[in-house]
Design a protein around this motif. Sequence first.
Motif, PDB file in Angstrom:
ATOM      1  N   PRO A  66       0.714  -1.375   0.375  1.00  0.00           N
ATOM      2  CA  PRO A  66       0.158  -0.222   0.023  1.00  0.00           C
ATOM      3  C   PRO A  66       1.383   0.976   0.285  1.00  0.00           C
ATOM      4  O   PRO A  66       2.346   1.237   0.431  1.00  0.00           O
ATOM      5  CB  PRO A  66      -0.865  -0.210   1.700  1.00  0.00           C
ATOM      6  CG  PRO A  66      -0.517  -1.640   1.860  1.00  0.00           C
ATOM      7  CD  PRO A  66       0.848  -1.950   1.171  1.00  0.00           C
ATOM      8  N   ASP A  67      -0.114   2.319  -0.397  1.00  0.00           N
ATOM      9  CA  ASP A  67       0.690   3.949  -0.314  1.00  0.00           C
ATOM     10  C   ASP A  67      -0.657   5.140   0.611  1.00  0.00           C
ATOM     11  O   ASP A  67      -1.128   3.702   0.179  1.00  0.00           O
ATOM     12  CB  ASP A  67       1.124   3.907  -1.220  1.00  0.00           C
ATOM     13  CG  ASP A  67       0.699   4.498  -2.813  1.00  0.00           C
ATOM     14  OD1 ASP A  67      -0.198   4.132  -2.383  1.00  0.00           O
ATOM     15  OD2 ASP A  67       1.583   4.879  -3.136  1.00  0.00           O
ATOM     16  N   PHE A  68       0.160   5.995   0.673  1.00  0.00           N
ATOM     17  CA  PHE A  68      -0.525   6.986   0.756  1.00  0.00           C
ATOM     18  C   PHE A  68      -0.421   8.557   0.065  1.00  0.00           C
ATOM     19  O   PHE A  68       0.440   8.312  -0.312  1.00  0.00           O
ATOM     20  CB  PHE A  68      -0.539   7.006   2.178  1.00  0.00           C
ATOM     21  CG  PHE A  68       0.139   7.558   2.930  1.00  0.00           C
ATOM     22  CD1 PHE A  68       0.089   9.297   2.597  1.00  0.00           C
ATOM     23  CD2 PHE A  68       1.080   6.584   3.668  1.00  0.00           C
ATOM     24  CE1 PHE A  68       1.788  10.034   3.335  1.00  0.00           C
ATOM     25  CE2 PHE A  68       2.323   7.874   4.030  1.00  0.00           C
ATOM     26  CZ  PHE A  68       2.516   9.052   3.856  1.00  0.00           C
ATOM     27  N   GLY A  69      -1.295   8.704  -0.277  1.00  0.00           N
ATOM     28  CA  GLY A  69      -1.299  10.556  -0.631  1.00  0.00           C
ATOM     29  C   GLY A  69      -2.401  11.329   0.062  1.00  0.00           C
ATOM     30  O   GLY A  69      -3.402  11.393   1.041  1.00  0.00           O
ATOM     31  N   VAL A  70      -2.562  12.187  -0.416  1.00  0.00           N
ATOM     32  CA  VAL A  70      -2.759  13.559   0.381  1.00  0.00           C
ATOM     33  C   VAL A  70      -4.018  13.904  -0.173  1.00  0.00           C
ATOM     34  O   VAL A  70      -3.699  14.343  -2.016  1.00  0.00           O
ATOM     35  CB  VAL A  70      -2.468  14.383   0.672  1.00  0.00           C
ATOM     36  CG1 VAL A  70      -2.345  15.902   1.321  1.00  0.00           C
ATOM     37  CG2 VAL A  70      -1.139  14.293   1.011  1.00  0.00           C
ATOM     38  N   LEU A  71      -5.365  14.479   0.077  1.00  0.00           N
ATOM     39  CA  LEU A  71      -6.576  15.214  -0.007  1.00  0.00           C
ATOM     40  C   LEU A  71      -6.845  16.982  -0.200  1.00  0.00           C
ATOM     41  O   LEU A  71      -6.461  17.182   1.099  1.00  0.00           O
ATOM     42  CB  LEU A  71      -7.944  14.642  -0.008  1.00  0.00           C
ATOM     43  CG  LEU A  71      -8.298  12.968  -0.251  1.00  0.00           C
ATOM     44  CD1 LEU A  71      -9.505  12.276   0.588  1.00  0.00           C
ATOM     45  CD2 LEU A  71      -7.449  12.173  -1.364  1.00  0.00           C
ATOM     46  N   PHE A  72      -7.091  17.222  -1.221  1.00  0.00           N
ATOM     47  CA  PHE A  72      -7.346  18.308  -1.262  1.00  0.00           C
ATOM     48  C   PHE A  72      -8.704  19.171  -1.422  1.00  0.00           C
ATOM     49  O   PHE A  72      -9.514  17.894  -1.919  1.00  0.00           O
ATOM     50  CB  PHE A  72      -6.486  19.540  -2.132  1.00  0.00           C
ATOM     51  CG  PHE A  72      -5.038  19.265  -1.696  1.00  0.00           C
ATOM     52  CD1 PHE A  72      -4.244  20.451  -0.980  1.00  0.00           C
ATOM     53  CD2 PHE A  72      -4.185  18.645  -2.802  1.00  0.00           C
ATOM     54  CE1 PHE A  72      -3.318  20.077  -0.788  1.00  0.00           C
ATOM     55  CE2 PHE A  72      -2.933  18.133  -2.308  1.00  0.00           C
ATOM     56  CZ  PHE A  72      -1.900  19.089  -1.117  1.00  0.00           C
ATOM     57  N   ASP A  73      -9.102  20.173  -1.079  1.00  0.00           N
ATOM     58  CA  ASP A  73     -10.727  20.582  -1.427  1.00  0.00           C
ATOM     59  C   ASP A  73     -10.755  20.386  -2.403  1.00  0.00           C
ATOM     60  O   ASP A  73     -12.687  20.652  -3.164  1.00  0.00           O
ATOM     61  CB  ASP A  73     -10.777  21.776  -0.541  1.00  0.00           C
ATOM     62  CG  ASP A  73      -9.790  23.305  -0.766  1.00  0.00           C
ATOM     63  OD1 ASP A  73      -8.841  22.385  -1.631  1.00  0.00           O
ATOM     64  OD2 ASP A  73     -10.016  24.259  -1.245  1.00  0.00           O
TER      65      ASP A  73
END
Length: 253
Positions: A66-73
């Motif tokens: 797995p990996d992760f990322g950032v959510l923006f508006d």
Amino acid sequence: MLTTAALTRTPCAPVRRHLGATDIDAAYEVQRRVAAARAASGARRVGAKIGLTAPAVQQQFGVYQPDFGVLFDDMTYAHGEPLPLGGFLQPRAEGEIAFVLGRDLDLPGAGVADVLRATEFVLPAVEIVDSRIADWDLTITDTVADNASSGAVVLGTTPYTLDARDLSRVGMTLHRDGEPVSFGAGHACLGSPVVAVVWLAREMARHGQPLRAGDVVMSGALGPMVPISGPGRFRLELDGLGEVEAVIEEETK
């Protein structure tokens, strides 16, 4: 390379030629710098996403962690709200369960109980994954650097609590223009979407970016991704958790 690809809507060559194929910490530093530049230009962080959780998706890319990322508006949309096709490069759709947090999850050793206590409610969600890397030619460092191949998220509007609800047994069907095109279940997401969020909470705390109250957390695909080749409607049905529809249009009305 990644910023230029996003601005010009022209995919770039894999970034592993600069980072190597295995230096994940370097890839997350690239992700952090790109996200910081985006925030400096006015985008607001609203949550995080975990990627590459389902075996079917891992097999599609040959990346098995797995990996992760950032959510923006500016990545978040509501059920039925049009998404402009021209805003993406190589989009694909997948069905997920979104967690909305009512408490911080900032413990490096966060566990299942911590995630359950912190979750205020969950929503059905369609994620539009996208890649700035040409032809989705990815290793783990390529997708990590590219914000976990994020594009947009479409959230349902009816919240569901987790009281006595086993998310590992939730079935998923994703329809494209009325035709079922992807099937899955909660157990495909690291055994349970709750377990996926545990992994995400620990990793983000380790990287100094802990999950906070109010965050939207995309917990990972429940089944295979579906290519988006043109305008259309992608309707997700989750057993016991309602439905949500992503509307892809040629241009914003």
